[in-house]
Design a protein around this motif. Structure first.
Motif, PDB file in Angstrom:
ATOM      1  N   SER A   1       0.816  -1.211   0.000  1.00 29.23           N
ATOM      2  CA  SER A   1       0.000   0.000   0.000  1.00 29.23           C
ATOM      3  C   SER A   1       0.851   1.263   0.000  1.00 29.23           C
ATOM      4  CB  SER A   1      -0.939   0.013   1.219  1.00 29.23           C
ATOM      5  OG  SER A   1      -0.223   0.213   2.421  1.00 29.23           O
TER       6      SER A   1
ATOM      7  N   THR B   1      -6.544   7.839  -3.584  1.00 25.43           N
ATOM      8  CA  THR B   1      -7.040   6.999  -2.502  1.00 25.43           C
ATOM      9  C   THR B   1      -8.550   7.149  -2.329  1.00 25.43           C
ATOM     10  OG1 THR B   1      -4.920   7.223  -1.356  1.00 25.43           O
ATOM     11  CG2 THR B   1      -6.774   6.437  -0.057  1.00 25.43           C
TER      12      THR B   1
ATOM     13  N   ALA C   1      -5.879  -3.352  -2.334  1.00 22.22           N
ATOM     14  CA  ALA C   1      -6.871  -3.120  -1.278  1.00 22.22           C
ATOM     15  C   ALA C   1      -7.992  -4.157  -1.344  1.00 22.22           C
ATOM     16  CB  ALA C   1      -7.443  -1.709  -1.406  1.00 22.22           C
TER      17      ALA C   1
ATOM     18  N   SER D   1     -10.127  -3.237   3.638  1.00 20.52           N
ATOM     19  CA  SER D   1      -9.627  -2.529   2.458  1.00 20.52           C
ATOM     20  C   SER D   1      -9.407  -1.054   2.759  1.00 20.52           C
ATOM     21  CB  SER D   1     -10.616  -2.680   1.296  1.00 20.52           C
ATOM     22  OG  SER D   1     -10.727  -4.026   0.887  1.00 20.52           O
TER      23      SER D   1
ATOM     24  N   LEU E   1      -5.820   1.178   2.624  1.00 17.61           N
ATOM     25  CA  LEU E   1      -5.675   2.470   1.942  1.00 17.61           C
ATOM     26  C   LEU E   1      -5.205   3.556   2.911  1.00 17.61           C
ATOM     27  CD1 LEU E   1      -8.916   2.435  -0.252  1.00 17.61           C
ATOM     28  CD2 LEU E   1      -6.575   2.142  -1.051  1.00 17.61           C
TER      29      LEU E   1
END
Length: 437
Positions: free
Chosen positions: A133, A160, A326, A352, A356
């Motif tokens: 990430s 994002t 994600a 998820s 992020l």
């Protein structure tokens, strides 16, 4: 001979060996012959492996490829070729597991190997997605800043938010799959054009297919394998296969139009990035240790259009990997915790979102040295990869689960080679990071 007669004479217990053909397999063969797919029907099978490829081909992959081409020119192209071949076979095992498992892969691991093994698998993959990430967040911001200017962190936040909105949709996986297949196609065009604009020495590039290990390249080789031989992406392919309802009758066509091209595509693109970086170094004499530096040197060499095309490819890699990372991390941790194996479940969406958020927070904290952070994070994922590879191989050999689709000896051989490779690189990485001093 009628189908009923054929079935009666070939019936046997599933998984008892290769000498006889089971009723289920024979029926699949008959069904496949009756329903030959045309070109467009075969294209409809594209999906899960391309999602894995999009996850595999992220900014960490690009960053390490740029460093390989800039630091060692064409010498490390062979690493991409070998890791791509191994990746195809692990992904194929995962596809077959997705076809044969009555439940998800982690749920099957719990049933066959023990609940704690499945839980650890889910947690391990979640930790990998946390590492990825960071690179996705940094890379997406850098990509858009290269295209439009402005602060990379601002663009990271924009990307994002866009991914978070996508993951809020009801049927997450189907939407994600369509978006990622389109982005992979655009990236392929961008990097092919970039490679030809760089006008490299293709003969010198071909010499990079011969395995060599330049001095000081071991950590970079580990990072290249860790990104291109992406065990976690192979693992997740079983989930996409299950969500798409693939059957044994689909297997041959899926292999031809999805598994092989879906994994080969990111391998070719990674090799092309190495070629571009090596060509720029050869023509200008300037090393480009980062994506931004390479784009800056690439512009006077290939013109503003060439630089834009390259930046577009880089953004596509980062943004597509952010989506897949994600989605996969949320799905598999949710499954490991027994909270559902679908990306549309509430737990999967919460996880998820956590992935992020982690990417943004670390990006904000370590703004001074994001590229070094990407390389180290990608390399560290290889500690978890051997466990995941072992689980895929073990499960693909369970006769009670796989029946006639269990691994053949040559599939096991290549799987074991891949497992040995990631084990050896894990040991090498440990020695480099913790024992060198």
């Amino acid at each position: 001979m009628s189908e009923r007669t054929t079935t009666r004479h070939t019936s046997t217990t599933p998984g008892t060996g290769y000498g006889r053909v089971s009723t289920e397999t024979m029926k699949s063969i008959v069904d496949t012959r009756r329903t030959r797919r045309n070109f467009w029907q075969q294209l409809a099978l594209i999906g899960p492996a391309f999602v894995a490829g999009a996850w595999q081909f992220g900014p960490g992959n690009l960053t390490t490829a740029v460093q390989a081409g800039s630091g060692y020119q064409y010498a490390l192209i062979w690493v991409i070729v070998v890791s791509t071949i191994l990746m195809i076979f692990l992904t194929d095992m995962s596809v077959r597991l997705g076809i044969k498992s009555p439940v998800s892969l982690i749920a099957s691991i719990k049933d066959h190997l023990g609940k704690w093994v499945g839980v650890l698998a889910g947690i391990g993959i979640f930790l990998i997605t946390l590492c990825f990430s960071v690179g996705n967040a940094v890379g997406s911001g850098l990509g858009l800043s290269m295209l439009f200017g402005g602060n990379p962190v601002m663009w990271t936040i924009v990307c994002t938010v866009a991914v978070a909105a996508l993951l809020l949709l009801r049927n997450v996986y189907r939407v994600v799959e369509k978006v990622l297949v389109a982005i992979v196609g655009l990236m392929a065009i961008a990097f092919i054009v970039s490679a030809f604009l760089a006008n490299p020495s293709w003969a010198a590039a071909a010499s990079g297919l011969v395995p060599t290990v330049p001095d000081g390249s071991w950590l970079l080789i580990v990072a290249l394998v860790g990104t291109n031989f992406s065990i976690n992406a192979a693992f997740y392919t079983s989930y996409g296969t299950k969500e798409r309802g693939r059957t044994e009758a689909d297997y041959r066509d899926v292999t031809i139009v999805d598994t092989i091209p879906g994994i080969v595509a990111p391998g070719i693109m990674t090799a092309l990035v190495i070629v571009v970086a090596a060509a720029v170094l050869g023509k200008t004499g300037e090393a480009a240790p980062t994506i931004v530096a390479l784009a800056g040197i690439f512009e006077p060499l290939a013109g503003p259009i060439g630089s834009t095309v390259f930046a577009l490819g880089f953004f596509g890699a980062a943004f597509s990997s952010m989506i897949a990372n994600a989605t996969a991390g949320g799905t598999m941790l949710s499954d490991g915790l027994g909270r559902g194996a679908s990306s549309s479940s509430l737990t999967a969406k919460i996880v998820s979102a956590t992935i992020l958020a982690f990417g943004i927070v670390i990006t904000l904290i370590f703004q001074a040295s994001p590229i070094e952070l990407i390389v180290v994070a990608q390399a560290l994922t290889i500690f978890i990869a051997p466990v995941l590879a072992a689980l895929i191989i073990i499960m693909a050999n369970r006769s009670s689960l796989m029946g006639d689709m269990k691994n053949r000896w040559w599939q096991n051989l290549l799987g074991i080679v891949g497992l040995a490779a990631v084990l050896a690189l894990s040991i090498r990485l440990f020695a480099t990071l913790f024992l060198a001093g």
